[in-house]
Design an enzyme around this catalytic site. Structure first.
Site, short mmCIF file in Angstrom:
data_model
loop_
_atom_site.label_atom_id
_atom_site.label_comp_id
_atom_site.label_asym_id
_atom_site.label_seq_id
_atom_site.Cartn_x
_atom_site.Cartn_y
_atom_site.Cartn_z
N ASP A 263 -10.63 -4.79 8.95
CA ASP A 263 -11.91 -5.44 9.24
C ASP A 263 -11.82 -6.30 10.50
O ASP A 263 -12.85 -6.64 11.10
CB ASP A 263 -12.32 -6.32 8.06
CG ASP A 263 -11.28 -7.37 7.71
OD1 ASP A 263 -10.11 -6.99 7.49
OD2 ASP A 263 -11.62 -8.57 7.64
N LEU B 275 0.83 -1.20 0.00
CA LEU B 275 0.00 0.00 0.00
C LEU B 275 0.86 1.25 0.00
O LEU B 275 0.58 2.21 -0.71
CB LEU B 275 -0.94 0.00 1.20
CG LEU B 275 -1.80 1.27 1.36
CD1 LEU B 275 -2.65 1.53 0.13
CD2 LEU B 275 -2.66 1.18 2.62
N THR C 286 1.54 -6.96 10.83
CA THR C 286 0.47 -7.67 10.12
C THR C 286 0.57 -9.19 10.23
O THR C 286 -0.20 -9.89 9.58
CB THR C 286 0.47 -7.28 8.64
OG1 THR C 286 1.76 -7.57 8.07
CG2 THR C 286 0.15 -5.80 8.45
N TRP D 179 -8.31 -7.70 2.95
CA TRP D 179 -8.00 -8.57 1.82
C TRP D 179 -7.19 -7.84 0.75
O TRP D 179 -7.48 -7.90 -0.45
CB TRP D 179 -9.28 -9.15 1.23
CG TRP D 179 -10.05 -10.06 2.13
CD1 TRP D 179 -10.07 -10.07 3.48
CD2 TRP D 179 -10.94 -11.12 1.71
NE1 TRP D 179 -10.90 -11.06 3.96
CE2 TRP D 179 -11.46 -11.72 2.89
CE3 TRP D 179 -11.36 -11.60 0.48
CZ2 TRP D 179 -12.36 -12.78 2.87
CZ3 TRP D 179 -12.26 -12.65 0.45
CH2 TRP D 179 -12.75 -13.24 1.62
N TYR E 54 -4.31 -9.55 16.94
CA TYR E 54 -4.08 -8.54 15.92
C TYR E 54 -5.23 -7.54 15.89
O TYR E 54 -5.02 -6.31 15.89
CB TYR E 54 -3.92 -9.21 14.55
CG TYR E 54 -3.94 -8.27 13.38
CD1 TYR E 54 -2.88 -7.42 13.13
CD2 TYR E 54 -5.03 -8.24 12.51
CE1 TYR E 54 -2.89 -6.55 12.05
CE2 TYR E 54 -5.04 -7.39 11.42
CZ TYR E 54 -3.98 -6.54 11.20
OH TYR E 54 -4.01 -5.68 10.13
N ALA F 283 2.40 -1.22 9.93
CA ALA F 283 1.58 -2.15 10.71
C ALA F 283 2.35 -3.41 11.03
O ALA F 283 3.23 -3.83 10.28
CB ALA F 283 0.30 -2.52 9.95
N LYS G 167 -5.20 -3.40 16.65
CA LYS G 167 -5.66 -2.41 15.66
C LYS G 167 -6.83 -1.60 16.20
O LYS G 167 -6.94 -0.39 15.96
CB LYS G 167 -6.04 -3.10 14.35
CG LYS G 167 -4.86 -3.76 13.63
CD LYS G 167 -3.82 -2.76 13.16
CE LYS G 167 -4.31 -1.99 11.93
NZ LYS G 167 -3.24 -1.11 11.39
#
Length: 295
Positions: A100, A12, A60, A149, A123, A58, A127
């Site tokens: 999400d 990203l 992840t 996703w 996780y 992050a 977040k």
């Protein structure tokens, strides 16, 4: 605008750099080696002089977070708060990318932006904490953009893994009982830039491509987009792939906040995947699949 991107080396982060530059913004791109977001003083120094900050950094590793929650919390919660504090001190707008996984995954309809957080794994807890801390530290200038996703050219992800597996497996078995929204990082980056350029109010926005799919349906679509036979993808269920961290079975997010802010929600995941494939995102030989340090 002068925009700082933290976590700039992730898939990203790389697309954010391209999208911001394409819109004429001045970008400061900092990866983990250049900015340790867990160091508040370093964050304040790095953000000074910028008009906006986008936090794509992050922790992840979802399964590892079950046994390393303190490490995940330092990055996902305290690091997110540190950048919010830094943005507030600089008078900058602050976009932090969330997930999400702040929800329990038991819903039967898309999660609205104001649905109470209820994570089911470590996780997700880290977040969710990051969201709360950022909004408290910089309430008038923080934008929480939840996504899910993700796939893009600049990192390891499900879509590219499917193409890679196709080269060594005749068939690929994929779970069909988890629903979500495949999201191209190119589209998310453009959406974040549109948010920064708008007069949208601070708060929570859901940055996913529209529609929904199971991992099985997404995998079949990836095979088709890559010119492979989708019948090589076979369905299974989550019980076949037991992992340390529980996954939400339903991760579909609603997009009402965009319309309220006068912005158009992101397009369908099918249209995004087709466009991503045309741009070579699924071409393994042309992309470095080893980038780390952000989303």
């Amino acid at each position: 605008m002068r925009v700082l991107v933290a976590g700039a080396n992730g898939q990203l982060g790389q697309d954010l750099q391209k999208a911001l530059a394409a819109h004429g913004h001045e970008v400061t791109a900092l990866g983990r080696a250049e900015l340790d977001v867990t160091d508040r003083d370093a964050a304040i120094a790095a953000v000074a002089g910028h008009d906006a900050v986008v936090n794509a950094s992050a922790y992840t590793k979802v399964d590892d977070a079950e046994t390393h929650e303190d490490e995940a919390y330092a990055i996902n919660a305290l690091g997110t708060e540190n950048l919010a504090v830094a943005a507030a001190a600089a008078g900058a707008r602050y976009v932090t990318v969330s997930t999400d996984y702040v929800f329990d995954g038991h819903a039967g309809e898309p999660y609205a932006e104001d649905t109470p957080r209820d994570p089911i794994n470590a996780y997700g807890r880290t977040k969710a904490a990051g969201e709360e801390l950022a909004l408290a530290a910089h309430p008038d200038g923080t934008y929480i953009v939840r996504t899910a996703w993700l796939y893009g050219a600049g990192g390891a992800n499900f879509a590219r893994t499917m193409v890679k597996l196709a080269g060594s497996h005749e068939t690929v078995s994929v779970v069909a009982d988890q629903l979500g929204q495949p999201t191209w990082t190119g589209d998310l980056a453009d959406q974040i830039v549109a948010l920064l350029e708008s007069d949208a109010p601070s708060g929570v926005y859901h940055g996913t491509n529209s529609g929904q799919a199971s991992w099985f349906e997404f995998a079949k679509a990836v095979f088709s987009a890559a010119g492979l036979n989708p019948d090589r993808v076979t369905p299974t269920d989550s019980a076949t792939f037991v992992r340390p961290a529980p996954r939400p079975s339903y991760s579909v997010l609603a997009h009402g906040a965009w319309a309220k802010a006068g912005l158009t929600p992101m397009r369908s995941w099918e249209a995004a995947l087709a466009d991503a494939a045309r741009q070579g995102v699924l071409d393994l030989e042309t992309n470095d699949d080893t980038q780390r340090g952000g989303r």
